[in-house]
Design an enzyme around this catalytic site. Structure first.
Site, PDB file in Angstrom:
ATOM      1  N   SER A  57      14.780 -36.882  25.922  1.00 42.05           N
ATOM      2  CA  SER A  57      14.464 -38.217  26.407  1.00 42.05           C
ATOM      3  C   SER A  57      13.105 -38.181  27.109  1.00 42.05           C
ATOM      4  O   SER A  57      12.836 -37.278  27.907  1.00 42.05           O
ATOM      5  CB  SER A  57      15.545 -38.685  27.392  1.00 42.05           C
ATOM      6  N   GLY A  60       8.561 -38.820  23.751  1.00 40.13           N
ATOM      7  CA  GLY A  60       7.599 -39.653  23.035  1.00 40.13           C
ATOM      8  C   GLY A  60       8.057 -40.089  21.665  1.00 40.13           C
ATOM      9  O   GLY A  60       7.268 -40.607  20.873  1.00 40.13           O
ATOM     10  N   SER A 129      19.347 -36.603  19.326  1.00 38.08           N
ATOM     11  CA  SER A 129      20.104 -35.756  18.381  1.00 38.08           C
ATOM     12  C   SER A 129      20.039 -34.288  18.794  1.00 38.08           C
ATOM     13  O   SER A 129      19.415 -33.464  18.124  1.00 38.08           O
ATOM     14  CB  SER A 129      19.600 -35.939  16.941  1.00 38.08           C
TER      15      SER A 129
END
Length: 619
Positions: A57, A60, A129
């Site tokens: 997180s 970018g 992910s």
């Protein structure tokens, strides 16, 4: 009663869902549905694939994927970005962040991405992910369907992500308020062999986008003509001495001042992807389609050509290369020349809508050579005019560097060939205000006066630069968020055809918004003195022009002098009697007489420059 029970149950479900997704923030995409819809099918060939952005997180992922989406849409490539937060507002709003829900989240999005890719769309997925097995499952889903899949790891260090923390989630995770947060109390499994790894903490967004574009070009998903880079035509520094020696030994063609301005335009990359003066194939594409078509569609509405006289054509035909010189100085080498007929009447009628010799550029065309010579050019050195203004002649690459230095997240360009009054300033100020309201943090104005040849009755470039600089000095325009530079192109007065060139060239400089005025690149008809072009067509054409989808057009709002407030304001038809329109003719007459215009029409220092300029003629 049954209906009431059902409604109650749905409301409870929604509460459960909201509790799972309360830290999810919807991301507003840069590309609208209408803009995306305009380009589907513009380029031939199936390009369906999925680019899977993965990373922590704040790494970018969303920023890069949205920037890439904007770029590809602007190039006519159908693209859609699936963002992790956005998906959790709809399709996956029933899922939380425990390992099982995360696995299901990725499974669903993998299937959706496959459908987009199968539909011929470049699908960009932006998801943390964190688990390798889930990413491998996404890859398998695509490969089993015969669809290209590119894992793109945004490898930004945790400390940088935590410093950015755009949603404040790391702070919550560190305090214990947020559990199961990747990188803090839940692992992120680094990709082992991704197709691309981007160190976004060390690169700017443009450089990150270029890496992905390069990957997709090598995989033959994107055509070679698509490029995020400016193509300069200067001889590399290590070869300059060798090239200079070669130029001295080659046959020479002496060129004029306007030709030299076009050499500068080409050399600095304003006309990317052109590699020199147009050969016949490129000339015909520009004349008939307003675009270059080889390798994809690139807007090039005006021809950039080198006219030569018959005697020079006969002397140089058969040469592998010759030198271009200006006032005896060797400027460039033109290689593998191709000569073709200069059909002047046809060219002028297509480019200008007239072949009237009262049109100054049309007259120049008719007075030029009967042949055109195309060929690749290698320019020996940066072109300097030594007129005291070279510091303003920034190349596209220099301008891009300047915008990065200013941390600009949007660049809006204003092209002009006339002095600026407070109505123009109002439009530029209002554009910046609206961009800030749209969420941009630091929109920067590119104040970009045209610096090539202009007709005799236009204000000379040195005086315009002085006048513009006075507006910055008086802070009518904010000097902290304005870059003033000179655009080297000659002015052709070709109306809506030429305004596309002006817009395309600013794309090379990094602009993504373009302010278009009334009757851009227009002039009075040589005989009737009425507008040669419909004053509204320039803005309308820009919104439809192929190859300019990356550039958002900012329409010119009419400003006039408000007698009551003693200021330039946007014209209000409901109170039309309050407004006074001060024409260019009226302004010139006031300046010649040394009179003062109404208070608030133009800044005092800027007006002093105008008075000095027009009174210099009588002296």
């Amino acid at each position: 009663m049954a209906t009431e029970c059902k409604r109650s149950r749905i409301s409870k479900d929604d509460e459960d869902v909201n509790s799972k997704t309360k830290n999810v923030v919807y991301q507003i995409p840069n590309v609208s549905r209408s803009k995306r819809g305009q380009v589907v099918g513009q380029r031939s060939g199936f390009r369906g694939c999925t680019v899977w952005f993965t990373g922590l997180s704040g790494a970018g992922k969303t920023t890069i994927s949205f920037a890439l989406e904007s770029f590809l849409i602007g190039q006519g490539i159908p693209t859609y970005c699936l963002d992790g937060d956005n998906i959790r507002h709809g399709l996956n709003k029933d899922l939380g962040f425990d390992p099982d829900d995360r696995e299901e989240n990725i499974r669903r999005i993998s299937e959706v991405a496959k459908l987009f890719a199968d539909g011929g769309i470049v699908c960009l997925t932006s998801f943390i992910s964190p688990f390798m097995k889930d990413r491998e499952k996404a890859r398998r889903i695509h490969e089993e369907a015969g669809l290209p899949f590119f894992e793109c790891w945004i490898n930004t260090p945790l400390e940088i992500c935590e410093t950015r923390d755009p949603k404040g989630l790391y702070k919550k995770a560190r305090s214990g308020e947020l559990r199961g947060f990747t990188g803090i109390d839940q692992p992120y499994e680094d990709p082992v062999s991704p197709e691309l790894m981007i160190r976004a903490g060390e690169l700017n967004v443009e450089e990150c986008v270029h890496q992905v574009v390069d990957l997709l070009q090598k995989a033959e998903i994107l055509p070679a003509s698509i490029s995020t880079q400016v193509r300069e035509l200067f001889v590399p520094s290590l070869r300059q001495s060798q090239a200079q020696n070669e130029a001295e030994g080659l046959p020479t063609l002496e060129i004029g001042e306007v030709d030299l301005q076009w050499v500068q335009v080409l050399a600095e990359g304003w006309a990317t992807p052109l590699t020199g003066f147009m050969r016949e194939r490129e000339f015909l594409q520009s004349q008939h389609f307003g675009c270059l078509l080889d390798g994809g569609v690139t807007n090039q509405s005006i021809p950039i050509v080198l006219p030569v006289h018959t005697s020079d054509k006969e002397r140089l035909e058969g040469c592998e290369a010759f030198t271009l010189a200006y006032l005896g100085k060797k400027i460039a080498i033109l290689r593998t020349p191709e000569f073709y007929e200069h059909r002047k009447e046809e060219r002028c009628c297509r480019q200008f809508g007239t072949c009237n010799l009262g049109h100054p550029y049309v007259r120049m065309v008719y007075e030029s050579g009967d042949w055109l010579c195309g060929g690749d050019i290698e320019v020996l050195d940066k072109i300097l005019w030594k007129d005291g203004l070279d510091e303003y002649r920034l190349t596209p690459m220099e301008l891009r560097a300047k915008f990065r230095q200013l941390n600009a997240d949007a660049v809006f360009a204003f092209q002009l060939r006339n002095p600026i009054h407070n109505g123009h300033a109002l439009l530029m100020q209002d554009t910046r205000r609206r961009l800030l309201e749209r969420g941009y943090k630091n929109p920067v104005l590119l104040l970009h006066p045209l610096g090539g040849w202009t007709k005799d009755d236009d204000v000379a470039l040195p005086w315009r630069i002085r006048q513009h600089q006075s507006l910055l000095d008086e802070k009518v325009l904010d000097p902290e968020s304005t870059v003033m530079a000179i655009f080297p192109s000659p002015m052709m007065y070709a109306g809506p055809t030429e305004v596309q060139w002006h817009a395309k060239a600013r794309l090379a400089a990094g602009a993504n918004f373009y302010i278009v005025g009334r009757d851009p690149a227009g002039m009075p008809h040589p005989d009737t003195k009425a507008d040669l072009f419909d004053p509204t067509h320039g803005a309308k054409v820009l919104t439809m022009a192929p190859g300019l989808g990356q550039l958002e057009i900012v329409p010119f709002r009419v400003a006039a002098y408000n007698r009551k407030t003693k200021s330039m304001e946007f014209f209000d038809p409901q109170n039309k009697d309050d407004f006074l329109f001060i024409s260019g003719t009226k302004m010139r007459a006031l300046a010649r007489a040394g009179d003062t215009p109404p208070e608030g029409f133009m800044s005092p220092k800027a007006w002093e420059v105008m008075v000095e300029y027009y009174q210099s003629f009588s002296e």
